[in-house]
Write a protein that holds these residues in place. Sequence first.
Motif, PDB file in Angstrom:
ATOM      1  N   PRO A 318      51.063  52.952  38.235  1.00 37.25           N
ATOM      2  CA  PRO A 318      51.572  52.616  39.577  1.00 37.25           C
ATOM      3  C   PRO A 318      50.494  52.015  40.486  1.00 37.25           C
ATOM      4  O   PRO A 318      50.763  51.080  41.253  1.00 37.25           O
ATOM      5  CB  PRO A 318      52.065  53.963  40.116  1.00 37.25           C
ATOM      6  N   VAL A 319      49.269  52.568  40.394  1.00 35.56           N
ATOM      7  CA  VAL A 319      48.164  52.055  41.210  1.00 35.56           C
ATOM      8  C   VAL A 319      47.785  50.655  40.744  1.00 35.56           C
ATOM      9  O   VAL A 319      47.560  49.748  41.567  1.00 35.56           O
ATOM     10  CB  VAL A 319      46.939  52.996  41.118  1.00 35.56           C
ATOM     11  N   LYS A 320      47.736  50.463  39.436  1.00 36.89           N
ATOM     12  CA  LYS A 320      47.401  49.154  38.880  1.00 36.89           C
ATOM     13  C   LYS A 320      48.409  48.102  39.318  1.00 36.89           C
ATOM     14  O   LYS A 320      48.047  46.977  39.688  1.00 36.89           O
ATOM     15  CB  LYS A 320      47.362  49.249  37.354  1.00 36.89           C
ATOM     16  N   ASP A 321      49.685  48.453  39.295  1.00 40.32           N
ATOM     17  CA  ASP A 321      50.731  47.513  39.725  1.00 40.32           C
ATOM     18  C   ASP A 321      50.619  47.206  41.213  1.00 40.32           C
ATOM     19  O   ASP A 321      50.836  46.058  41.641  1.00 40.32           O
ATOM     20  CB  ASP A 321      52.114  48.096  39.415  1.00 40.32           C
ATOM     21  N   LEU A 322      50.270  48.217  42.002  1.00 35.83           N
ATOM     22  CA  LEU A 322      50.114  48.020  43.448  1.00 35.83           C
ATOM     23  C   LEU A 322      48.963  47.067  43.742  1.00 35.83           C
ATOM     24  O   LEU A 322      49.097  46.146  44.564  1.00 35.83           O
ATOM     25  CB  LEU A 322      49.883  49.364  44.136  1.00 35.83           C
ATOM     26  N   PHE A 323      47.827  47.273  43.074  1.00 35.42           N
ATOM     27  CA  PHE A 323      46.676  46.399  43.274  1.00 35.42           C
ATOM     28  C   PHE A 323      46.970  44.970  42.813  1.00 35.42           C
ATOM     29  O   PHE A 323      46.488  43.995  43.409  1.00 35.42           O
ATOM     30  CB  PHE A 323      45.458  46.941  42.513  1.00 35.42           C
ATOM     31  N   ALA A 324      47.753  44.857  41.746  1.00 34.56           N
ATOM     32  CA  ALA A 324      48.061  43.527  41.210  1.00 34.56           C
ATOM     33  C   ALA A 324      48.853  42.682  42.205  1.00 34.56           C
ATOM     34  O   ALA A 324      48.792  41.444  42.172  1.00 34.56           O
ATOM     35  CB  ALA A 324      48.841  43.657  39.908  1.00 34.56           C
ATOM     36  N   LYS A 325      49.572  43.334  43.108  1.00 30.77           N
ATOM     37  CA  LYS A 325      50.357  42.601  44.099  1.00 30.77           C
ATOM     38  C   LYS A 325      49.468  41.851  45.095  1.00 30.77           C
ATOM     39  O   LYS A 325      49.929  40.935  45.775  1.00 30.77           O
ATOM     40  CB  LYS A 325      51.283  43.558  44.851  1.00 30.77           C
ATOM     41  N   VAL A 349      46.565  26.191  37.835  1.00 30.91           N
ATOM     42  CA  VAL A 349      46.932  27.299  38.731  1.00 30.91           C
ATOM     43  C   VAL A 349      45.780  28.288  38.733  1.00 30.91           C
ATOM     44  O   VAL A 349      45.297  28.696  37.669  1.00 30.91           O
ATOM     45  CB  VAL A 349      48.230  27.992  38.263  1.00 30.91           C
ATOM     46  N   PHE A 350      45.327  28.676  39.906  1.00 32.35           N
ATOM     47  CA  PHE A 350      44.178  29.581  40.017  1.00 32.35           C
ATOM     48  C   PHE A 350      44.641  30.941  40.541  1.00 32.35           C
ATOM     49  O   PHE A 350      45.420  31.013  41.495  1.00 32.35           O
ATOM     50  CB  PHE A 350      43.125  28.997  40.961  1.00 32.35           C
ATOM     51  N   SER A 351      44.167  32.002  39.893  1.00 31.71           N
ATOM     52  CA  SER A 351      44.497  33.364  40.319  1.00 31.71           C
ATOM     53  C   SER A 351      43.274  34.011  40.950  1.00 31.71           C
ATOM     54  O   SER A 351      42.167  33.942  40.390  1.00 31.71           O
ATOM     55  CB  SER A 351      44.979  34.200  39.128  1.00 31.71           C
ATOM     56  N   LEU A 352      43.475  34.657  42.079  1.00 27.63           N
ATOM     57  CA  LEU A 352      42.381  35.297  42.808  1.00 27.63           C
ATOM     58  C   LEU A 352      42.732  36.773  43.026  1.00 27.63           C
ATOM     59  O   LEU A 352      43.455  37.115  43.956  1.00 27.63           O
ATOM     60  CB  LEU A 352      42.176  34.590  44.145  1.00 27.63           C
ATOM     61  N   PRO A 353      42.245  37.676  42.162  1.00 26.49           N
ATOM     62  CA  PRO A 353      42.550  39.107  42.325  1.00 26.49           C
ATOM     63  C   PRO A 353      41.678  39.723  43.418  1.00 26.49           C
ATOM     64  O   PRO A 353      40.492  39.973  43.221  1.00 26.49           O
ATOM     65  CB  PRO A 353      42.216  39.691  40.949  1.00 26.49           C
ATOM     66  N   ILE A 354      42.263  39.979  44.566  1.00 25.83           N
ATOM     67  CA  ILE A 354      41.490  40.479  45.705  1.00 25.83           C
ATOM     68  C   ILE A 354      41.043  41.920  45.503  1.00 25.83           C
ATOM     69  O   ILE A 354      39.876  42.272  45.706  1.00 25.83           O
ATOM     70  CB  ILE A 354      42.313  40.362  47.006  1.00 25.83           C
ATOM     71  N   ILE A 355      41.977  42.783  45.082  1.00 25.82           N
ATOM     72  CA  ILE A 355      41.665  44.205  44.923  1.00 25.82           C
ATOM     73  C   ILE A 355      41.484  44.571  43.455  1.00 25.82           C
ATOM     74  O   ILE A 355      40.572  45.317  43.102  1.00 25.82           O
ATOM     75  CB  ILE A 355      42.779  45.075  45.544  1.00 25.82           C
TER      76      ILE A 355
END
Length: 538
Positions: A318-325, A349-355
């Motif tokens: 659940p935490v991983k899914d929340l951060f992925a948002k 397409v560029f992905s930027l994982p903030i958290i």
Amino acid sequence: MYVQELEPVADSLALSALVAALPLAVVLILLGAVRMKAHLAGLIGLAVAVLVAWFTYGMPIGQTLSSGVQGVLFGVFPIMWIVVNALWVYRMTVRTHHFDILRRSFGRLSDDPRIQALVIAFCFGALLEALAGFGAPVAICSVMLVALGFDPVKAAVVALVANTAPVAFGAMGTPVVTLSQVTGVPLETVASVVGRQTPLLALVVPLVLIWLVDGRRGLRETWMPALVCGVAFAAAQFAVSNFVSAQLADIAAALVGAAALIAVPSARKPAAEPVRAAVLTGTRSADLDQEDPRREVVRAYAPYALIVLIFSIAQIPPVKDLFAKATLAFDWPFLDVADSEGKPVGANVFSLPIIATGGTLVLVAGVFTAAVLGVRVLDSVREWGATVHELRYAILTVTSVLALAYVMNLSGQAATIGYFVAAAGAGLAFLSPMLGWFGVAVSGSDTSANALFGALQVTAAHESGLSPALLAAANSSGGVLGKMISPQNLTIACAAVGLAGREGDLLRKVLPWSAALLLVMCLIVMAQSTSVLGWMLP
């Protein structure tokens, strides 16, 4: 749309590959022969890559520059974002003297120098590699060993050889994250295959370290603790990299390996005085006998416990899914590239994982660390700024190398070289680790070697009928064995123990081990490409 061309020079794959290899050749010559600083060599190599992409491959200058900028951004975030925050945590432990407490704590675990080498160089070095990488384990561990009374040359050699098995998952998995990004092979797949190669090194390295410290007598008397440590480390690295998280692989391996080592009864026995007299030929630090309050010892271990805790929480579904948002995905501006078959490439397409990135999680751990260690807010901010300043050349090196890699990959230069190299056929599996080894030996970084050669390995694998994941992983797994002979690491080791100018002496001592372990890795990868060890692959 820019469509990659594989044979832009006289419709010849060989001539095109020769021209496409110019940026790599320039970087390697400047680093290896001219001995130019890495960040300058990277910038010059980037300029050559841009010129080749523009004039030879016909890539529009706007798209060429845009691809380079994307590489720079990836180098800053998440790559150096991880390294900066990890070293920031370490700097705060030094500032508050809790690192000295940690060093004394290690010295009290055993008075046997052979066991101390395993605890510090192999286990704690792996933890430092997991958190920071980029030379930190060699510098810190060699200083620790000298403080315990090791001869400076022996301390440096032990620290260099120990810095192998954990490198592919170092700096919170930065090398494999980079490898996945530049090759398009999913991170889980790359990490899984690397996690079935480097653990085999972990079985051997502790025994090698015992031999380096005390020769045949050391192996005869302490082979059991070394073997138990290696098996535990290997099992944890395999399990976590395959079934939990690449970012946690080295942390888990280091902690499990250390716990297993200390659990062996013979590892806790006092060393015979002839052993200590023969091995500890240096000057022992005067503060080793200082008693530290239990509360301060707990605080010294707290930063590493916090990192493990925060990363573990981040893996809860659940935490991983929340951060992925919080991940931003968007069309990269001024970039519209298709491969030679006309299919759009993923870099459009560029992905930027903030958290959901290691650097942000380490930053959170750093905030808690500052509170636990009693570092004031202003002082912690100053330490963070000082860390960035200390790493300024490393940041420039990594960003320039990744910009070069992105230009080569998106213009088609890497694909051209890959198709040409594929002519090696089945022998490519044996040669693949050598390419990674050479890249790290020259650049000093498994991350840089993966950025430079990762896409090339995958292209060659596709054309030769081998597993792309296997050759991509082999680049990283072979690369870890080049770390001990890289000029950067040799210089760091010499500077740390006061042997400035004696890099050649260290090189002569570690080169045979680097070459021997590389041969082992080449044989492993070759066997994994056949039915002999093919069952090991996921």
